[in-house]
Design a protein around this motif. Sequence first.
Motif, PDB file in Angstrom:
ATOM      1  N   ILE A 160      -8.462  -3.275  -3.688  1.00 50.77           N
ATOM      2  CA  ILE A 160      -7.496  -4.199  -3.098  1.00 50.77           C
ATOM      3  C   ILE A 160      -8.119  -5.596  -3.145  1.00 50.77           C
ATOM      4  O   ILE A 160      -9.293  -5.770  -2.823  1.00 50.77           O
ATOM      5  CB  ILE A 160      -7.169  -3.823  -1.643  1.00 50.77           C
ATOM      6  N   ARG A 211      -9.025   2.374  -3.431  1.00 53.10           N
ATOM      7  CA  ARG A 211      -8.624   1.634  -4.620  1.00 53.10           C
ATOM      8  C   ARG A 211      -8.995   0.169  -4.416  1.00 53.10           C
ATOM      9  O   ARG A 211      -9.221  -0.278  -3.289  1.00 53.10           O
ATOM     10  CB  ARG A 211      -7.140   1.789  -4.930  1.00 53.10           C
ATOM     11  N   SER A 256      -1.658  -4.326  -5.585  1.00 55.32           N
ATOM     12  CA  SER A 256      -2.990  -4.307  -4.976  1.00 55.32           C
ATOM     13  C   SER A 256      -3.470  -5.698  -4.567  1.00 55.32           C
ATOM     14  O   SER A 256      -4.554  -5.842  -3.997  1.00 55.32           O
ATOM     15  CB  SER A 256      -4.002  -3.674  -5.936  1.00 55.32           C
ATOM     16  N   SER A 266      -9.914  -1.584   1.018  1.00 56.56           N
ATOM     17  CA  SER A 266     -10.248  -0.984  -0.282  1.00 56.56           C
ATOM     18  C   SER A 266     -10.935   0.361  -0.080  1.00 56.56           C
ATOM     19  O   SER A 266     -10.652   1.338  -0.793  1.00 56.56           O
ATOM     20  CB  SER A 266     -11.153  -1.922  -1.087  1.00 56.56           C
ATOM     21  N   ILE A 276       2.374   1.854  -3.479  1.00 61.19           N
ATOM     22  CA  ILE A 276       1.414   2.429  -4.429  1.00 61.19           C
ATOM     23  C   ILE A 276       1.363   3.945  -4.257  1.00 61.19           C
ATOM     24  O   ILE A 276       1.366   4.706  -5.239  1.00 61.19           O
ATOM     25  CB  ILE A 276       0.015   1.809  -4.228  1.00 61.19           C
ATOM     26  N   ILE A 293       0.838  -1.197   0.000  1.00 65.62           N
ATOM     27  CA  ILE A 293       0.000   0.000   0.000  1.00 65.62           C
ATOM     28  C   ILE A 293       0.874   1.250   0.000  1.00 65.62           C
ATOM     29  O   ILE A 293       0.604   2.224  -0.718  1.00 65.62           O
ATOM     30  CB  ILE A 293      -0.939   0.004   1.220  1.00 65.62           C
TER      31      ILE A 293
END
Length: 471
Positions: free
Chosen positions: A263, A261, A228, A256, A158, A155
């Motif tokens: 996941i 986003r 992810s 998520s 990202i 995470i």
Amino acid sequence: MNVKINTRTEKDLLGFKEIPAHCYYGVQTLRAIENFNLSQNKLSQFPAFIKALAMVKAACAQANFKLNKIDENKNNAIQYACQQILNNQYHEQFMVDMIQGGAGTSTNMNINEVVANVGLEYLGHSKGEYQYLHPNNDVNMSQSTNDVYPTAIKIGLITAIQQLNAPFKDLIECFKSKSDEFSNILKMGRTQLQDAVPMTLGQEFGAFATTLQNDLDKLNHIMPEALSVVNLGGTAIGTGINTEVKYREYAIASLSEITQRKISSAPDLIEATSDMGDFVLFSSLLKRTATKLSKIANDLRLLSSGPRAGLNEIHLEARQPGSSIMPGKVNPVIPEAMNLVCYQVIANDLAITLAAEAGQLQLNAMEPLIAFKLFESIELLGKAMHMFQYKCIATIRANAALCQAQVENSIGIVTALNPYLGYETTTRIAKQANESGQSVLALIKAENLLSDQVLADILAVENMVQPKQSA
């Protein structure tokens, strides 16, 4: 004079420790601070990673609350603490060294203890009164370092990719701008450091933009999707021990929502707990970019070499005196610094590769080094790209007159005459030019091999640097 520091006493498996009363971390974090004073790079230096840890803890608490594993007060306290961390509060409390033994347990306990103590104050209790909110029993419920830590790394990475996008894009746009600025400056292209055929300086800078855009596209298209997919819910080795049946589903859904986003859970949690493949892939992409940036820096150093005994096709803005003994000397310090950053990123890739290979059976204990070097590489590249753009690329000037003179005096332009005179004749002309020191054009005119009009057409910039349009 001895100043007494207020402390509180905490206990763990190994016994009692005195914790400074103002600290929100606890006994296990303190032991890690004492044990691992190695890199001087603390967790607090990587806010994206800290925030990712808080996101994971918040998601897990929500899942446990939904399953009635913790009550509403404890969940509210954990959510409050995690939100404070997401709001950039308490980051100075994350004091463990990024290089640590224990497969990341020190980092996991650092976040557990900080969240617990912030949550305790929210509930009206004092730090260390863990009977009301416990770092392990409550904050770490249904979790293991072995699923929390790699999930948080992913995470955090990202987020770090998103932060790298801005300097990456800005540098590419700067090269594009220079490509437009230099679009009509004819120069010699070179292969193996020897004169090849003409091109424009704009084409050379445009190629720099294109090669970096290729890497940025790959970074954004490949890595966020790969990162992810997480092993959250697998706990110790991927079997999900100490979790409820629905826990993983709820935790992933909450994560998520928190991260905004999609996941998803790895299809094989045992494989995902021990495999470092996504991190190796990410590192290889960063190494690829570093390799390209270093090559570009090398090219700029060559093109600006001299200024009187080198290529001198471009001028880099002087940034500092270049010598303690040679008056007037100026060095290409910004491209050199870019080289050094790139070498470090490439070295980090080797460290990550070795750490990934060193995993044994159901876990890779070397994950802390992988996390450290990935975050470090991203941070270094981002800063270096910003430096490269503003302190080097944006202020480059072209030596147009010299570039044109080198083309006209180069033997390399004989290649453009090959279709008109044939290989044997152009080879003879090239050899004669080499031996006599005369220019190719002078020899062509002396032998009346081509008219001035035909020569002018052949040597027109648009015909020298791209395929010629058929008559």
